[in-house]
Write an enzyme that holds these catalytic residues in place. Structure first.
Site, PDB file in Angstrom:
ATOM      1  N   CYS A  78      13.531  75.808  45.455  1.00 49.82           N
ATOM      2  CA  CYS A  78      14.527  75.958  46.510  1.00 49.82           C
ATOM      3  C   CYS A  78      14.139  75.282  47.817  1.00 49.82           C
ATOM      4  CB  CYS A  78      14.855  77.428  46.728  1.00 49.82           C
ATOM      5  SG  CYS A  78      13.420  78.504  46.908  1.00 49.82           S
ATOM      6  N   GLU A 766     -40.968  34.308  61.128  1.00 45.66           N
ATOM      7  CA  GLU A 766     -41.831  35.249  60.402  1.00 45.66           C
ATOM      8  C   GLU A 766     -41.113  35.938  59.248  1.00 45.66           C
ATOM      9  OE1 GLU A 766     -44.991  37.194  63.319  1.00 45.66           O
ATOM     10  OE2 GLU A 766     -42.949  37.615  63.978  1.00 45.66           O
ATOM     11  N   GLU A1044     -34.228  33.374  70.121  1.00 44.45           N
ATOM     12  CA  GLU A1044     -35.241  34.415  70.295  1.00 44.45           C
ATOM     13  C   GLU A1044     -35.534  34.652  71.771  1.00 44.45           C
ATOM     14  OE1 GLU A1044     -39.806  35.413  68.786  1.00 44.45           O
ATOM     15  OE2 GLU A1044     -38.895  33.466  68.352  1.00 44.45           O
TER      16      GLU A1044
END
EC number: 3.1.6.-
Length: 1174
Positions: A78, A766, A1044
């Site tokens: 419903c 490195e 860097e």
């Protein structure tokens, strides 16, 4: 007097014209009465051939009007069916059920009563409205909403309303309201639309008797024994799925039909209550006739859903059988005066469309039904509908949801929570739906076609609000389907909540062993069930540990802020693997970009190639040699003054260049250059080796090919750039400052390009991870992409692979804290808490709360993770490099810092570490340690400000025992919140006087400190600077990845591929835009823009919950505008510095200054800052 008469005449003319127009409108438009009954099924009406129900007035309407004998509700419950009637939408669209909040305003704005009310109708409603909606005044001129009174478990459920002080049955009460409404409004100038919703014949569930009828129908069926139900044999019940057998359909059968006495009482009560409605319809029609409007009043009668009357030993509705979905439908239009029976399938949502058509109102495009008026008026014989969608989607423990399709001949349906449970009926030959044909070879094609049609109709009737979760992650990994192995046997899952849902109130997560099983909505490995939680990240797997080597599939669905269930996400595949070391964080896959040249030139027989950007890469090319010979290949990061590959990069630097020889021969057409490995960055047990399967890589942008005897063109050459998984669209930034834009692009690309090695490394020189490098890398990675795996693996790496600088150890807590705040994940905190305590260096503190690295001994080095026999002592670094580094004659990057045993930089980091450790202790429930770390933080702050602050100058000195004051000694306290408010001005003045007297690493903390104290203009000057010590200088000298150092002159062994130089990639989102997590995992975001001198800016910032989008416009000296979009399941606090004397206006509403911040919910927001807007 003349003026007065003229006014009277005008008023009279206006009134007369208005009345005339109203009468014209009324003549053109009929009155409409829509009568809805509750649970009246298709054959519970005399006209349908039912001998036991007395419905003479309904029968008369059917005989005089149009009767639809195959009327079907799209959803057999419903609440949802009524929502469909109000909105004209399938349940799948409006998504309303008993447990949700209000029907969406977007849908109710198009509800048929509101539509008619806004188009000249006088609207009324009485009875069971049936859905949650708080603004009935917008739909009805007069109304009363009521239903059975569930406080009472007896007849009072139906008997609690009164007429003239007499308590009457709800049916009588509703009928009287209709009569009174007609009495008042029949002669009005407006046409009326009256919606009546009877609660009958719905059972009163809480009462033992179930059914209560009026005395006026009590005599009906007194001496009649009603025949038993069809399909009453137990085998029909046992054929139902377990969820149905255990659910409410069966329970309610025991309430109503499980013995003959109950059955007779309930069914008679059901019919008597329908007859009671019929009596009211008679009174209503009599009143229409009495008022003289019966010839212009259309009456529609319909049931809201079907009903089981004991068939299959079931009661209730909810299922996809015709008993449950078919209802009576009558449209009586006295203006047509032609009776007809129509067998075509029509829907409840068609009634909505029909009402609008009757009223002459254009239906909204969103409505999904079809008008029945052409059928009623016999203007057409069909509405051309071959297949309908039927569904019951309320996911309720006691009622299994299902979905299906029906044609005139066939019905197919399946259960949503287990799509392998299917039923197929030929309803033409088998109208009672007895013989389930699913699985029978003869009908495989029919089932397949109907499945496909169901999926098609589901897609067609789903809108944006049905969207399921997206951007799924396993262990924070996006797209783990291939080339990824999940290391955690009990992984965490995450997803993005759709913006249309706003917030998540619950979730259900399924994990399955196959794609077929997950597609059937089965979690055979784990089904979380409905979990009432807003958590959409780091959701723990709750099943038995998964098996290494096995592949699994998962998906999730959520309930939104109003408890509306949305669709499942798409399924995601993942495979469980096993880590080959102690690191438990899953590694993401790597990607190889194949990049074509942006410039390709033949320079006197030497091919010059520019790939546009440097990358960690190799190069492949096509070449057709007619005879064997040798090509010379040169690759590098720089070009020389002539624009050729620079064969002699600056001495001592690590700017890369290689000259290579490639032997070519007939028959081979594809070649890869043989990059030579570097001894230093491939050192065993020091440098991080490239991932398995990678060729040797070199960072390069430019290439030359010399010695070619056959032609080469641009399409023959590719740079193969290696990096981790990356979504370029995850972040973006633009502003009116072109230098700043270039700096952002440089920094963002640097983060992508340097992820080639599996962990964060310090550049190509490195290829070693360092804690400080990793922290800066992490911040910028998290603000440019929704990618966390590399940072988390790098954090774990540091636990057994520390590096020598004192401060670098203190960065590990910063790394873990940033990860916790950005992801909300506590796994690494839990695993490494004890080890992290050592790395916070709290054991080195003196009685005043300050620490010194001079206390470090070999035993403590072992605690930090250094191996036995490690020689280099823990050493303070402050910044890098120092003066005269590597034989150079430079002042270094420490601004002359004077090292002392107890120094300001180390202890600023220590203060921050103690605050972080206190939070981690709190997460882990270590109450005593929380207090200990909080006390240590307080002592450190007090000692730094008492022993390292020069009160005369109002600045910090480098340490105890020196009066030298460096930039670093002052920017670090600013960055970490150590500076008392009364000293901020003098510290800032000093900091600004030093300029960029720190390295690209130190710039992180300089900018953090400046933005912390609102120095937006100066911070912007640094970000967009064009000086030699600037990010723009990196671009100017020719690099496309951050350096860097600021320039070769400041660090003569620098490389051109260092992520720690990419600070703007995080400083712009975190500082300039102020977008940060306020709570872990961005449950609450903080947005505090500091635009400085910018006139415009726009940004996209990724988060674990989805992206934040923002735009800024400086409209002039008196006005600024911010447009912010917050993703789903997040809230944000927006604030600005210095809003005194200004108005903050959020989405058109002024925000009281006392609030300090604007609360932002998911979605789009416009925030205006106006000066003296009054």
């Amino acid at each position: 007097m003349i003026k007065y008469k003229a006014i009277i005449n005008l008023v009279f003319i206006a009134v007369f014209f208005n009345n005339a127009m109203s009468q014209t409108v009324k003549k053109e438009k009929p009155n409409i009465i829509f009568i809805l009954t509750d649970d009246q099924r298709f054959d519970a009406i005399g006209y349908a051939g039912n001998k036991f129900v007395n419905t003479p007035e309904m029968d008369k309407l059917a005989q005089q009007g149009t009767y639809f004998d195959h009327a079907i509700v799209t959803t057999p419950i419903c609440a949802a069916s009524r929502a469909s009637l109000w909105t004209g939408l399938h349940e799948r669209s409006h998504n309303f059920n008993f447990q949700t909040g209000n029907v969406r305003e977007e849908y109710m704005n198009n509800a048929y009563p509101k539509l008619l009310k806004n188009n000249g109708y006088y609207t009324g409603f009485y009875g069971k409205y049936g859905v949650r909606y708080d603004n009935l005044e917008s739909q009805f001129d007069e109304f009363e909403s009521y239903d059975r009174n569930n406080r009472y478990k007896d007849k009072r459920g139906y008997y609690y309303k009164t007429i003239n002080n007499d308590t009457v049955h709800l049916t009588r009460y509703t009928g009287q309201q209709a009569i009174d409404f007609i009495d008042k409004n029949a002669t009005n100038t407006q046409p009326f639309m009256l919606s009546l919703s009877f609660s009958a014949p719905h059972a009163h569930d809480g009462a033992p008797e179930q059914y209560f009828w009026q005395t006026t129908t009590d005599a009906l069926l007194q001496d009649t024994t009603l025949p038993g139900p069809d399909l009453a044999d137990e085998k029909y019940f046992l054929a139902q799925p377990q969820a149905v057998r255990d659910g409410f359909n069966r329970l309610r059968w025991t309430w109503r039909y499980d013995d003959p006495e109950k059955y007779q009482h309930s069914l008679k009560g059901y019919y008597r209550m329908i007859s009671g409605i019929d009596l009211e319809i008679k009174k209503i029609r009599d009143k229409l006739k009495e008022k003289g409007v019966d010839k212009n009043t259309v009456i529609i009668v319909m049931g809201d859903n079907g009903y089981f009357l004991g068939e299959r030993q079931l009661a209730g509705k909810w299922l996809m059988y015709d008993n449950s979905i078919r209802v009576p439908l009558i449209v009586f239009d006295p203006r047509v005066n032609k009776h007809q029976d129509i067998s075509e399938m029509v829907l409840n949502i068609d009634v909505t469309q029909t009402i609008a058509d009757l009223a002459g109102v254009k239906a909204p495009e969103s409505w999904q039904g079809k008008s029945l008026l052409p059928l009623v008026k016999q203007e057409t014989s069909t509405i051309s509908r071959d297949t309908i969608l039927i569904e019951h989607l309320w996911d309720f423990e006691n009622i299994p949801p299902s979905e299906g399709v029906r044609t005139e001949e066939w019905k197919y349906f399946r259960y949503v929570n287990d799509k392998t449970i299917e039923e197929l009926y030929n309803i033409k030959k088998d109208p009672k739906e007895i013989n389930n044909l699913i699985g029978k070879k003869k009908y495989q094609n029919v089932a397949k076609a109907l499945r496909e049609k169901l999926d098609e109709l589901i897609a067609k009737n789903s809108d944006e609000f049905r969207a399921g979760p997206s951007d799924l992650t396993v262990e924070l990994i996006r797209q783990p389907e291939s080339e990824v192995k999940i290391f955690d046997l009990k992984p965490e899952f995450g997803w993005t909540v759709p913006l249309s849902s706003k917030y998540q109130s619950a979730y259900q997560l399924l994990v399955a062993s196959s794609e077929t099983i997950i597609n059937a909505n089965n979690g055979d490995v784990w089904d979380s069930g409905q979990v009432r939680s807003s958590q959409s990240t780091n959701v723990d797997f709750g099943g038995k540990p998964l098996k290494i080597g096995e592949t699994y599939y998962w998906k999730v669905r959520i309930w939104d802020e109003e408890n509306r269930l949305v669709d499942y996400s798409k399924a995601q595949k993942f495979t469980i693997g096993e880590s080959d070391n102690y690191i438990i964080s899953t590694e993401n896959k790597f990607v190889t970009d194949k990049i074509k040249p942006s410039k390709f030139e033949n320079r006197d027989g030497v091919y010059f190639i520019d790939f546009g950007k440097a990358a960690f890469a190799t190069m492949e090319f096509n070449y057709q040699a007619k005879t064997p010979h040798t090509l010379t290949i040169r690759v590098g990061e720089m070009i020389d003054e002539n624009g050729n590959v620079n064969r002699t990069p600056p001495a001592k630097s690590n700017i890369r260049y290689q000259e290579l020889k490639v032997e070519v021969k007939p028959g081979q057409t594809r070649y890869r250059i043989p990059i030579q490995t570097d001894e230093r960055n491939t050192r065993p047990n020091k440098a991080i080796p490239l991932p398995k399967g990678f060729p040797p890589l070199l960072p390069f942008r430019y290439a030359e090919i010399e010695g070619a005897q056959s032609s080469i063109n641009a399409n023959d050459v590719e740079q193969l750039a290696y990096h981790t998984f990356w979504d370029e669209k995850a972040s973006s930034f633009k502003s009116d400052n072109n230098i700043l834009n270039q700096v952002w692009d440089l920094s963002k690309y640097s983060i992508k390009a340097t992820t080639f090695n599996g962990l964060y490394v310090d550049g190509d020189r490195e290829r070693i991870p360092y804690e400080a490098d990793a922290y800066l890398n992490q911040l910028s990675h998290y603000t440019t992409d929704r990618e966390y795996a590399m940072a988390r693996r790098t954090i774990e790496y540091f636990m057994k692979n520390p590096t020598w600088p004192t401060e670098w150890q203190q960065h590990v807590a910063l790394l873990l804290y940033a990860d916790y705040m950005y992801t909300g994940n506590t796994e690494l905190v839990e695993r490494y808490y004890e080890a992290l305590k050592h790395k916070s260096l709290y054991e080195l503190s003196n009685e005043d709360g300050l620490i010194t690295s001079t206390k470090v001994d070999a035993e403590f080095m072992k605690k930090l993770g250094f191996p036995e026999g490690y020689k280099k002592p823990l050493t303070d670094i402050v910044d890098w490099p120092g003066a005269n580094f590597n034989g150079s004659k430079t002042p270094g990057e420490r601004d002359g810092f004077v090292f002392q045993p107890y120094n300001t930089v180390i202890n600023s980091f220590f203060y921050e570490n103690m605050k972080i450790m206190a939070q981690f202790a709190k997460i882990l429930g270590k109450t005593d340690e929380v207090l200990d770390f909080e006390l240590r933080a307080a002592k450190a702050k007090k000692a730094v400000n008492e022993q390292m602050f020069d009160k005369k100058r109002g600045i910090y000195v480098d340490g105890i025992g020196t009066d030298h004051a460096s930039l670093h000694a002052n920017m670090m306290p600013l960055a970490f919140g150590l500076v008392p408010q009364e000293h901020v001005d003098t510290v800032v003045e000093f900091v600004k006087s030093r300029g960029m007297a720190c390295s690209v690493y130190g710039a992180q903390f300089l900018l953090d400190g400046l933005y912390n104290v609102g120095e937006a203009d100066y911070a912007l000057d640094l970000l967009a600077s064009t000086s030699e010590r600037s990010w723009y200088n990196m671009i100017r000298i020719g690099s496309t990845i951050t350096l860097e150092a600021w320039d070769n002159k400041y660090k003569n062994n620098l490389d051109w591929n260092h992520a720690w130089g990419a600070v703007p990639a995080n400083a712009i989102p975190r500082g300039l835009w102020g977008i940060k997590p306020k709570t872990a995992g961005f449950g609450i975001a903080s947005i505090k823009p500091q635009m400085g001198k910018l006139k415009s800016s726009q940004i996209t910032v990724p988060t674990v919950r989805g992206a934040i989008h923002a735009t800024f416009t400086h409209n002039g000296p008196r006005s600024q505008t911010y447009e912010i979009e917050i993703p789903g399941n997040m809230v944000a606090e927006f604030s600005l510095d210095d809003i005194d004397g200004k108005d903050l206006i959020h989405n058109g509403q002024k925000v009281p200054a006392a609030f300090g911040a604007v609360q932002l919910s998911p979605g789009k927001h416009i925030i205006e800052l106006k000066i003296n807007s009054f």
